[in-house]
Structure formats: structure tokens, C-alpha cells
Design a protein around this motif. Structure first.
Motif, mmCIF file in Angstrom:
data_model
loop_
_atom_site.group_PDB
_atom_site.id
_atom_site.type_symbol
_atom_site.label_atom_id
_atom_site.label_comp_id
_atom_site.label_asym_id
_atom_site.label_seq_id
_atom_site.Cartn_x
_atom_site.Cartn_y
_atom_site.Cartn_z
ATOM 1 N N LEU A 58 2.821 3.771 11.790
ATOM 2 C CA LEU A 58 2.013 3.780 10.576
ATOM 3 C C LEU A 58 0.563 3.572 10.995
ATOM 4 C CD1 LEU A 58 4.229 1.507 8.289
ATOM 5 C CD2 LEU A 58 3.996 3.981 8.129
ATOM 6 N N THR A 59 -0.304 4.524 10.687
ATOM 7 C CA THR A 59 -1.694 4.444 11.111
ATOM 8 C C THR A 59 -2.617 4.271 9.918
ATOM 9 O OG1 THR A 59 -1.945 6.848 11.032
ATOM 10 C CG2 THR A 59 -1.212 5.885 13.123
ATOM 11 N N ARG A 60 -3.854 3.829 10.235
ATOM 12 C CA ARG A 60 -4.934 3.673 9.249
ATOM 13 C C ARG A 60 -4.510 2.773 8.095
ATOM 14 N NH1 ARG A 60 -7.016 9.434 7.621
ATOM 15 N NH2 ARG A 60 -8.579 8.157 6.601
ATOM 16 N N LEU A 61 -3.787 1.704 8.433
ATOM 17 C CA LEU A 61 -3.370 0.732 7.421
ATOM 18 C C LEU A 61 -4.536 -0.183 7.057
ATOM 19 C CD1 LEU A 61 0.039 -0.301 8.978
ATOM 20 C CD2 LEU A 61 -0.243 0.885 6.801
ATOM 21 N N PRO A 62 -4.687 -0.564 5.799
ATOM 22 C CA PRO A 62 -5.712 -1.541 5.428
ATOM 23 C C PRO A 62 -5.465 -2.867 6.124
ATOM 24 C CG PRO A 62 -4.861 -0.399 3.501
ATOM 25 C CD PRO A 62 -3.962 -0.032 4.641
ATOM 26 N N ASP A 117 3.678 -6.199 4.330
ATOM 27 C CA ASP A 117 5.131 -6.290 4.475
ATOM 28 C C ASP A 117 5.670 -4.908 4.841
ATOM 29 O OD1 ASP A 117 4.857 -8.882 3.634
ATOM 30 O OD2 ASP A 117 5.541 -8.498 1.594
ATOM 31 N N LEU A 118 6.788 -4.891 5.536
ATOM 32 C CA LEU A 118 7.456 -3.633 5.883
ATOM 33 C C LEU A 118 8.891 -3.669 5.375
ATOM 34 C CD1 LEU A 118 6.407 -2.871 9.581
ATOM 35 C CD2 LEU A 118 5.480 -1.861 7.490
ATOM 36 N N VAL A 119 9.340 -2.544 4.843
ATOM 37 C CA VAL A 119 10.733 -2.393 4.408
ATOM 38 C C VAL A 119 11.301 -1.167 5.101
ATOM 39 C CG1 VAL A 119 12.306 -2.054 2.481
ATOM 40 C CG2 VAL A 119 10.230 -3.425 2.171
ATOM 41 N N ALA A 120 12.465 -1.330 5.753
ATOM 42 C CA ALA A 120 13.132 -0.220 6.428
ATOM 43 C C ALA A 120 14.514 -0.038 5.822
ATOM 44 C CB ALA A 120 13.259 -0.492 7.928
ATOM 45 N N ALA A 121 14.901 1.232 5.614
ATOM 46 C CA ALA A 121 16.202 1.532 5.016
ATOM 47 C C ALA A 121 16.771 2.790 5.655
ATOM 48 C CB ALA A 121 16.071 1.717 3.506
ATOM 49 N N ALA A 122 18.097 2.853 5.703
ATOM 50 C CA ALA A 122 18.790 4.027 6.238
ATOM 51 C C ALA A 122 20.167 4.091 5.608
ATOM 52 C CB ALA A 122 18.904 3.962 7.763
ATOM 53 N N ASP A 123 20.703 5.294 5.467
ATOM 54 C CA ASP A 123 22.024 5.468 4.882
ATOM 55 C C ASP A 123 23.074 4.743 5.714
ATOM 56 O OD1 ASP A 123 21.003 7.034 2.883
ATOM 57 O OD2 ASP A 123 21.466 8.936 3.872
ATOM 58 N N HIS A 134 0.801 -1.224 0.000
ATOM 59 C CA HIS A 134 0.000 0.000 0.000
ATOM 60 C C HIS A 134 0.833 1.273 0.000
ATOM 61 C CE1 HIS A 134 -2.371 -3.249 1.965
ATOM 62 N NE2 HIS A 134 -3.264 -2.845 1.073
ATOM 63 N N GLY A 135 2.104 1.213 0.415
ATOM 64 C CA GLY A 135 2.966 2.373 0.320
ATOM 65 C C GLY A 135 2.790 3.408 1.406
ATOM 66 N N PHE A 136 2.329 3.020 2.591
ATOM 67 C CA PHE A 136 2.283 3.945 3.718
ATOM 68 C C PHE A 136 3.715 4.174 4.208
ATOM 69 C CE2 PHE A 136 -2.003 2.751 3.306
ATOM 70 C CZ PHE A 136 -2.806 3.596 4.066
ATOM 71 N N GLU A 137 4.080 5.411 4.547
ATOM 72 C CA GLU A 137 5.457 5.738 4.869
ATOM 73 C C GLU A 137 5.582 6.413 6.228
ATOM 74 O OE1 GLU A 137 5.798 8.023 1.041
ATOM 75 O OE2 GLU A 137 7.730 6.992 0.985
ATOM 76 N N ALA A 138 6.757 6.239 6.829
ATOM 77 C CA ALA A 138 7.058 6.907 8.096
ATOM 78 C C ALA A 138 8.570 7.047 8.215
ATOM 79 C CB ALA A 138 6.514 6.121 9.283
#
Length: 265
Positions: free
Chosen positions: A100-104, A109-115, A86-90
């Protein structure tokens, strides 16, 4: 009662016509309003669209809260978290927390990334209506690529020299492919001499001295190997060389060295 007839002038006639048109328009508008008053236009509400009664239904949704951590378990600030599909972001705060609120509802799945870190993925998270799931995503350390040295080797004609051997003064070796390119590993962060040689020993080797190899990345160099005379070769003199290199021979003959050698003793 006596009724007096008043003549209708041009201006009066226009006023009457205008009033008639206004009355006709007003009648049509009121009639249209009466026919559509039974239908209400849906309006966007906070959680959905209003129904005919004006009530806004509550949409089924869920919430995910969590933290993003580095390989040592410390929180990572400003990490980017996205739900799929769905592409909800935080973005995580200073404590590595996100929400992340109001998710269907359903599977997410969740993907987390950082430099500076490898991304982490959490799959198959099942969400029911009203759920608040708490998760932790641990990012991996970015692998450090050891420094490499790549040398493009050509022969005297400028063609790639397949099979050229690259040897470092520290002992590492590598062999060039068909394109004449050879990549050497194992010398990251050091300063070495590099010897480039012909596998058939038909060309003179060349040495690249004091090459500082980076800790990461790929250092690009080039080398040209010159022709080596055959084992049974013998001096043939400048007269034979001038046949192919007349311009060089003429220039050399004008030098003091050339004139001295041309004097008969």
C-alpha cells in the motif's frame, strides 16, 4: 493627391459593421487576458496541486508492505487488504505479498480477508512521513459448523407442540420450544433414526428413519403426532364415528369389508 470618395453600398456597410464587432471582441478578450495573467489556475500534479509558481509540493505519505498468511504460516494468494479509515486497497500476489503506497501519515488500521478464512485486523499502526512499514497478517481458520437437525413438530390439530422430545438412535436428545421447533446436535455426518414424542404421552410418537445428517449446515424436517387413546378407552363402533365423519363412513360402508361387517350373524 486627389482623394476620391467611394459611395458605401449596403454590402460595404455590413462589412464595416462586422469588422467593428470583431475588433471590439478582440479588444475585450485581450483586456481580460491582461487582467488575469497575474493569477495562475492550479493544476493537478502527481502529488498535489501546483502553487502560483507552478511548483508541485510533495505530500507527506508512507508505505506499508507485508504478507498475509494462513494458520500454518503459508502465504495466501488473492487476499484482500484494506487500510482504515482511508480505504486504500491491495490484493496479495502468489507469495501472499501486498503493498500500500502513498498512505496518509498518522495512525492506520489494516484488515485482511480471504475466502475460507477468518479476517484478521492489525490496529494502531503509526506511520510517519517517508516510513515503509512491514507487517504480517495471520488469518484464522474458518470454524466448521457441525451438522444440525431441526424438526418442526405439530399436534393433530396442526398447532406447534411445545416440549416435544427429539431422540436420535445414537442417544442424543433435544426438547422443542414454545414454537414446536427442536434442534438436535451431535449427529453430524451420520445416518440416524429420529423419534419424536409427546412429553405428556397423550400423542403417539413418530419415527423418522434413515436420516442422513450433513457434516455442516442444518437439515430441516417436520413431524405430525397423532392422537393416542386414553388408557380406559373402549371400542365404540363405526356408528359413533359416522356422526363426525359421515363422508368417510359412507364410502367405507360400500366396500366389501364394510358390507361384510354389517351382516347380522
Amino acid at each position: 493627391m486627389t482623394l476620391l470618395a467611394t459611395p458605401i453600398t449596403g454590402a460595404s456597410r455590413r462589412a464595416v459593421q462586422c469588422a467593428s464587432r470583431v475588433g471590439l471582441f478582440l479588444g475585450l478578450f485581450l483586456g481580460l487576458l491582461a487582467t488575469t495573467s497575474a493569477c495562475s489556475v492550479p493544476q493537478q500534479g502527481f502529488d498535489g496541486f501546483a502553487d502560483d509558481t507552478g511548483a508541485v509540493p510533495t505530500r507527506n505519505s508512507a508505505t506499508i508492505t507485508g504478507t498475509v498468511l494462513d494458520p500454518t504460516g503459508s502465504p495466501i494468494a488473492d487476499a484482500h487488504v484494506v487500510s482504515a479509515p482511508h480505504g486504500f486497497e491491495a490484493t496479495t500476489d502468489a507469495d501472499g505479498r501486498f503493498e500500500l503506497t502513498r498512505l496518509p501519515i498518522g495512525e492506520t488500521d489494516l484488515v485482511a480477508a480471504a475466502d475460507g478464512f477468518e479476517a484478521a485486523t492489525l490496529t494502531g499502526l503509526s506511520l510517519a512521513d517517508g516510513d515503509t512499514a512491514t507487517v504480517a497478517l495471520n488469518l484464522g481458520a474458518t470454524p466448521i459448523q457441525d451438522g444440525l437437525v431441526t424438526v418442526s413438530v405439530v399436534d393433530p390439530t396442526g398447532d406447534p407442540l411445545s416440549g416435544a422430545v427429539l431422540t436420535a438412535s445414537s442417544g442424543e436428545t433435544a426438547t422443542a420450544g414454545d414454537d414446536g421447533t427442536v434442534t438436535l446436535s451431535g449427529t453430524a455426518g451420520t445416518t440416524v433414526d429420529l423419534v419424536v414424542s409427546d412429553p405428556d404421552d397423550a400423542l403417539w410418537p413418530t419415527t423418522l428413519t434413515d436420516i442422513a445428517v450433513p457434516q455442516t449446515g442444518n437439515l430441516q424436517l417436520s413431524a405430525v403426532l397423532a392422537g393416542r387413546p386414553a388408557a380406559d378407552a373402549f371400542p365404540i363402533g363405526s356408528k359413533y364415528c359416522s356422526g363426525c365423519h359421515s363422508d368417510i363412513s359412507t364410502a367405507w360402508s360400500q366396500t366389501a369389508h364394510g358390507q361384510a361387517l354389517s351382516t347380522e350373524l
